[in-house]
Design a protein around this motif. Sequence first.
Motif, PDB file in Angstrom:
ATOM      1  N   THR A  95      -7.496   1.063  -0.154  1.00  0.00           N
ATOM      2  CA  THR A  95      -8.051   1.435   1.063  1.00  0.00           C
ATOM      3  C   THR A  95      -7.039   1.267   1.956  1.00  0.00           C
ATOM      4  OG1 THR A  95     -10.207   0.632   0.405  1.00  0.00           O
ATOM      5  CG2 THR A  95      -9.949   0.582   2.624  1.00  0.00           C
ATOM      6  N   GLU A  96      -6.281  -0.071   2.065  1.00  0.00           N
ATOM      7  CA  GLU A  96      -5.161  -0.275   3.036  1.00  0.00           C
ATOM      8  C   GLU A  96      -4.057   0.838   3.060  1.00  0.00           C
ATOM      9  OE1 GLU A  96      -1.823  -3.653   3.935  1.00  0.00           O
ATOM     10  OE2 GLU A  96      -3.257  -3.852   2.200  1.00  0.00           O
ATOM     11  N   ALA A  97      -3.774   1.695   2.048  1.00  0.00           N
ATOM     12  CA  ALA A  97      -3.120   2.637   1.970  1.00  0.00           C
ATOM     13  C   ALA A  97      -3.598   4.006   2.564  1.00  0.00           C
ATOM     14  CB  ALA A  97      -2.680   3.047   0.503  1.00  0.00           C
ATOM     15  N   GLY A  98      -4.989   4.085   2.651  1.00  0.00           N
ATOM     16  CA  GLY A  98      -5.607   5.300   3.251  1.00  0.00           C
ATOM     17  C   GLY A  98      -5.748   6.254   2.192  1.00  0.00           C
ATOM     18  N   PHE A  99      -5.756   5.792   1.076  1.00  0.00           N
ATOM     19  CA  PHE A  99      -5.562   6.708  -0.012  1.00  0.00           C
ATOM     20  C   PHE A  99      -7.067   6.975  -0.652  1.00  0.00           C
ATOM     21  CE2 PHE A  99      -5.152   7.995  -4.779  1.00  0.00           C
ATOM     22  CZ  PHE A  99      -4.115   8.913  -4.695  1.00  0.00           C
ATOM     23  N   ASP A 100      -7.541   8.140  -1.058  1.00  0.00           N
ATOM     24  CA  ASP A 100      -8.755   8.458  -1.723  1.00  0.00           C
ATOM     25  C   ASP A 100      -9.232   7.300  -2.595  1.00  0.00           C
ATOM     26  OD1 ASP A 100     -11.311   9.678  -2.609  1.00  0.00           O
ATOM     27  OD2 ASP A 100     -10.367  11.608  -2.201  1.00  0.00           O
ATOM     28  N   PRO A 139       0.805  -1.247   0.165  1.00  0.00           N
ATOM     29  CA  PRO A 139       0.049   0.035  -0.077  1.00  0.00           C
ATOM     30  C   PRO A 139       0.903   1.261   0.133  1.00  0.00           C
ATOM     31  CG  PRO A 139       0.029  -1.108   2.015  1.00  0.00           C
ATOM     32  CD  PRO A 139       0.397  -2.105   1.254  1.00  0.00           C
TER      33      PRO A 139
END
Length: 230
Positions: free
Chosen positions: A164-169, A133
Amino acid sequence: SPAGKALLVSARKDDDGDIVATVAFATGQLKDPDAVPWLSDLLMTGGTPPAIGREAAQALGKIRTPAARTVLAQYLTSAPQSAAAAPVVGEALLAIGRFTTRDDLAPILKWTAAADAEVRWRAAWALFRPRDPAAVPRLFELSLDPSAEVRFWAVRGLAPALVTEAGFDLAKAAARLRDAVRDPDRRVRAEALRVLVQHDDDASFAVVLGALDSPDSWLSVSAAEALGRF
């Protein structure tokens, strides 16, 4: 054959560079972890001919021990961004991409801004491979790269689970993929669609549904196969 290892060791110091390059290749084929220090010397020593450096990098990628990845990472970190180094750097990026563990990406990220598109697409591939991620923000940027070869690999890294795991939009990633379905390059369009179908928002679903009517069978068949998950 285990007997080949000793024969290869005896040929490492041959005066013919083509033989040394072939020894490095064969060492990789044997996946000999004991050869990592020797391959490291070949790769890290200044003045090594590119043909030998490329085989050394490739062999390290085949051996695939933690020590082998460390050598590749050290080389990519220290190698100059020059046309002369590009052939070996490109091979080292492919080699480090064989490691699917989640390790430090900095040695790869360095080359995502290289002037040489051949180097950049290899960097994009190496970032995509471990499904890490931490690579998502840079892969998103690379999905807009001028080179279709780079975009092709970058869009593959924008799967929703990884985003999602990366916290990206997630909405931003899906919108980028919807745009990429209209990319000038056919391969990019197909890969973007195959990733887009994993996104469950209405706008993305509508694009996948519309692709059923595409005159390009790569898109229409990919859409038909993917819609089975709904």
